[in-house]
Design an enzyme around this catalytic site. Structure first.
Site, PDB file in Angstrom:
ATOM      1  CG  MET A   1      -1.909  -1.172   1.236  1.00  0.00           C
ATOM      2  SD  MET A   1      -2.969  -1.186   2.701  1.00  0.00           S
ATOM      3  CE  MET A   1      -3.935   0.308   2.447  1.00  0.00           C
ATOM      4  CG  HIS A   2       0.571   3.269   2.527  1.00  0.00           C
ATOM      5  ND1 HIS A   2      -0.736   3.606   2.794  1.00  0.00           N
ATOM      6  CD2 HIS A   2       0.909   2.325   3.452  1.00  0.00           C
ATOM      7  CE1 HIS A   2      -1.161   2.908   3.839  1.00  0.00           C
ATOM      8  NE2 HIS A   2      -0.193   2.124   4.247  1.00  0.00           N
TER       9      HIS A   2
ATOM     10  CG  ASP B   1      -0.154  -5.234   1.920  1.00  0.00           C
ATOM     11  OD1 ASP B   1      -0.954  -4.439   2.467  1.00  0.00           O
ATOM     12  OD2 ASP B   1       1.086  -5.115   2.024  1.00  0.00           O
TER      13      ASP B   1
END
Length: 479
Positions: free
Chosen positions: A77-78, A233
Site C-alpha cells: 500500500m501507500h 495487501d
C-alpha cells in the site's frame, strides 16, 4: 473455471492459480529489490513490477490458463507511482516504508480536515505527504503529474489499460473520505491535486476492467477475463484468511507486522494511531495496528551476525522468560502507536552473557512487544481480540508464534498447510468478480493447531513489556 491472484509485495511478486473450489492449483513468484539512495528513502522502479508479473504469469501459464475467468490484484500500500499525461513513469515509486515526507505529513496532519475526513493520522508513509514532498523538492516532476497510482493499480493499468483503484488501498492515501468511500476534493486540493489526477474507484469484489487481448493471447487465456478491484495487501489477506466479520483478526509477520481486525462498522479513532480503512468488500471496514519491521528486523539481525534467519529461530526452543537484553525494532521509524518517523531501533541491556541466541530471542520479543502495543491501541478503540490467525513468512516459526501468544495473552491459530494470505485473497476477489459471489466464500482456513499463551511466563512478559515501553520512551527522547 479457474482464477488467478497476484500479490505485489515489497520483496517479491507472488501469483496463485485457484480452482472454482478454491483449491490452489499452482503458484509462482519473482523477487524484487528495494533501492535506498538516501537515509529514510525506499523506492522501486515500476518497470521491475511489470517484469516480475511477466515472469509469474509465464510460470503459471505452464499449468494451462485456458479456464481462467478472473484475475485479482493485491499489493503493498501507500506507494506513490507518478505518471505523466501519456502514462509514462516520472520517477521511481516512493514506497510505504519511505519516511522522507515526515515534515509534510506533520503539516497535513495539523489540518483538522485530514483526520476528520479520512479517519486516520497522516502518516509519513501515506501517499498524500509524498506528493507534497515531490511538490516541494521536485517541482518540475510534480508539474508533469497526470495521474497518481498505487503500486498494484499500476499493474492493473498494464493489464487492462484502465486507471482504477479500490477502496481498501485508496484508504491509505490520506485523500479518501473513508466513511463515504469516495475521494475528497478538499483533501486533494490541499496537496495541489484534483479528482482528475485520481483513478476511478471500485469495490474490491467488483469488475475493474478486462485483460488486454494481446496479454490474453500471450498466456493462453480466453477473451474477456475480468480483473477484480482487489485489495491492499492486508485487506486482501483478511479476505484470504476469512477475517471479514467483526471479532475476527489475524497477525501477519511479513516485512512489516500487522494486527488486523474486521470492524463492526466505520468507527475511526485516529488519536490511537490505529489505521481505520475500508475493507476489500462492500460496506465493510477494518482496523489495524502496523509496525514497520517484523521479519525485516529478524533479517537485519541475521545479516548482522552472518546467519540465516530461519536457522536463528530454529536454534531456539520454546519461549523462556525474557532476559535483560531488550530490542526495539524501530529500524526505520514506527507507526502504531508512536507515529514517529525519526525514532530508531536499539539493543539495550547487553552484558557479557549476551550471545547470538539471546540476541535472537530479544528480536522476537521486541517484535512481539511492538505488536502488543498495537493490541493495546486497538483495545483503546473498543476492539477486542479473542484469537488470531497467523499469516506471513514469520509465522513458520513456532517459537515466534508462541512468543506472540504469550506477550499478547491471545491464542494464535496456525492454518493447515497452504498460503491463505494476500495472493489467495486476491484470487477470492477475482472469483467474486467473475461469478457474482459475495463474502460468504471468504471462509476461514482449516486450522492445524492452536498455540496457547504460556501462562507461567505471563508475569515475566508483562514486566519485560513495561521495560520495553520505558526504553521506547527513552529512545524516542534521543531521536
Amino acid at each position: 473455471m479457474t482464477v488467478i491472484g497476484l500479490d505485489l509485495g515489497t520483496s517479491g511478486l507472488k501469483g496463485v492459480l485457484v480452482g472454482e473450489d478454491q483449491a490452489v492449483l499452482a503458484e509462482a513468484s519473482a523477487p524484487l529489490s528495494v533501492s535506498r539512495p538516501h537515509e529514510g528513502w525506499s523506492e522501486q522502479n515500476p518497470s521491475d513490477w511489470l517484469a516480475a508479473a511477466e515472469s509469474v504469469m509465464d510460470q503459471l501459464a505452464k499449468h494451462g490458463l485456458s479456464e481462467v475467468r478472473g484475475i485479482g490484484l493485491s499489493g503493498q500500500m501507500h506507494g506513490a507511482t507518478l505518471l505523466d499525461a501519456a502514462d509514462e513513469v516520472l520517477r521511481p515509486c516512493i514506497l510505504w516504508n519511505d519516511t522522507r515526507a515526515h515534515a509534510e505529513a506533520a503539516a497535513l496532519d495539523a489540518d483538522p480536515r485530514f483526520r476528520r475526513i479520512t479517519g486516520n493520522i497522516v502518516f509519513p508513509g501515506f501517499t498524500a505527504p509524498k506528493l507534497a514532498w515531490v511538490a516541494a523538492h521536485e517541482p518540475a516532476t510534480f508539474a508533469k503529474v497526470g495521474r497518481v497510482l498505487l503500486p498494484k493499480d499500476y499493474l492493473r493499468l498494464w493489464l487492462t489499460g484502465e486507471h482504477v483503484a479500490e477502496m481498501s488501498d485508496a484508504a491509505g492515501t490520506s485523500w479518501l473520505d473513508t466513511g463515504a468511500r469516495d475521494w475528497s476534493d478538499d483533501l486533494l486540493a490541499a496537496t495541489g491535486l484534483t479528482r482528475a489526477h485520481m483513478p476511478r474507484l471500485v469495490e474490491g469484489s467488483e469488475v475493474s476492467g478486462t485483460l488486454r487481448p494481446a496479454l490474453a493471447v500471450r498466456w493462453g487465456l480466453p477473451e474477456g477475463v475480468v480483473i477484480a478491484g482487489g485489495g491492499g495487501d492486508n485487506a486482501a489477506s483478511g479476505v484470504g484468511a476469512g477475517v471479514v466479520e467483526a471479532g475476527e483478526a489475524f497477525v501477519s509477520l511479513g516485512t512489516s507486522g500487522v494486527l488486523f481486525a474486521a470492524a463492526e462498522g466505520y468507527a475511526p479513532a485516529p488519536e490511537t494511531a490505529v489505521h481505520t480503512f475500508c475493507h476489500a468488500l462492500p460496506n465493510a471496514w477494518h482496523q489495524m495496528g502496523v509496525i514497520l519491521a517484523a521479519t525485516d528486523a529478524l533479517n537485519w539481525y541475521a545479516r548482522l551476525v552472518g546467519a540465516d534467519a530461519a536457522a536463528l529461530t530454529a536454534e531456539l526452543g520454546a519461549p523462556t522468560a525474557p532476559g535483560r537484553t531488550l530490542f526495539l525494532p524501530y529500524l526505520g521509524g514506527e507507526r502504531t502507536p508512536l507515529n514517529d518517523a525519526s525514532i530508531r531501533g536499539a539493543f539495550l541491556g547487553l552484558e557479557h552473557e549476551t550471545n547470538r541466541a539471546a540476541g535472537t530471542r530479544a528480536v522476537l520479543d521486541g517484535v512481539a512487544f511492538a505488536l502488543r502495543d498495537c493490541r493495546d491501541a486497538l483495545a483503546a478503540t473498543g476492539t477486542r481480540i479473542d484469537r488470531l490467525i497467523a499469516l506471513g513468512g514469520g509465522s513458520r516459526s513456532e517459537t515466534w508464534l508462541a512468543t506472540i501468544a504469550t506477550a499478547l495473552g491471545v491464542p494464535v491459530d496456525v492454518p493447515a498447510a497452504g498460503d491463505f494470505g494476500a495472493a489467495f485473497g486476491a484470487a477470492r476477489l477475482a472469483l467474486m468478480a467473475a461469478t457474482g459471489a459475495g463474502p460468504e466464500i471468504a471462509t476461514p482456513p482449516p486450522i492445524a493447531r492452536r498455540i496457547a499463551p504460556i501462562t507461567d511466563l505471563t508475569a515475566a512478559y508483562d514486566d519485560a513489556h513495561a521495560r520495553y515501553r520505558a526504553a521506547a520512551r527513552a529512545i524516542g527522547s534521543l531521536s
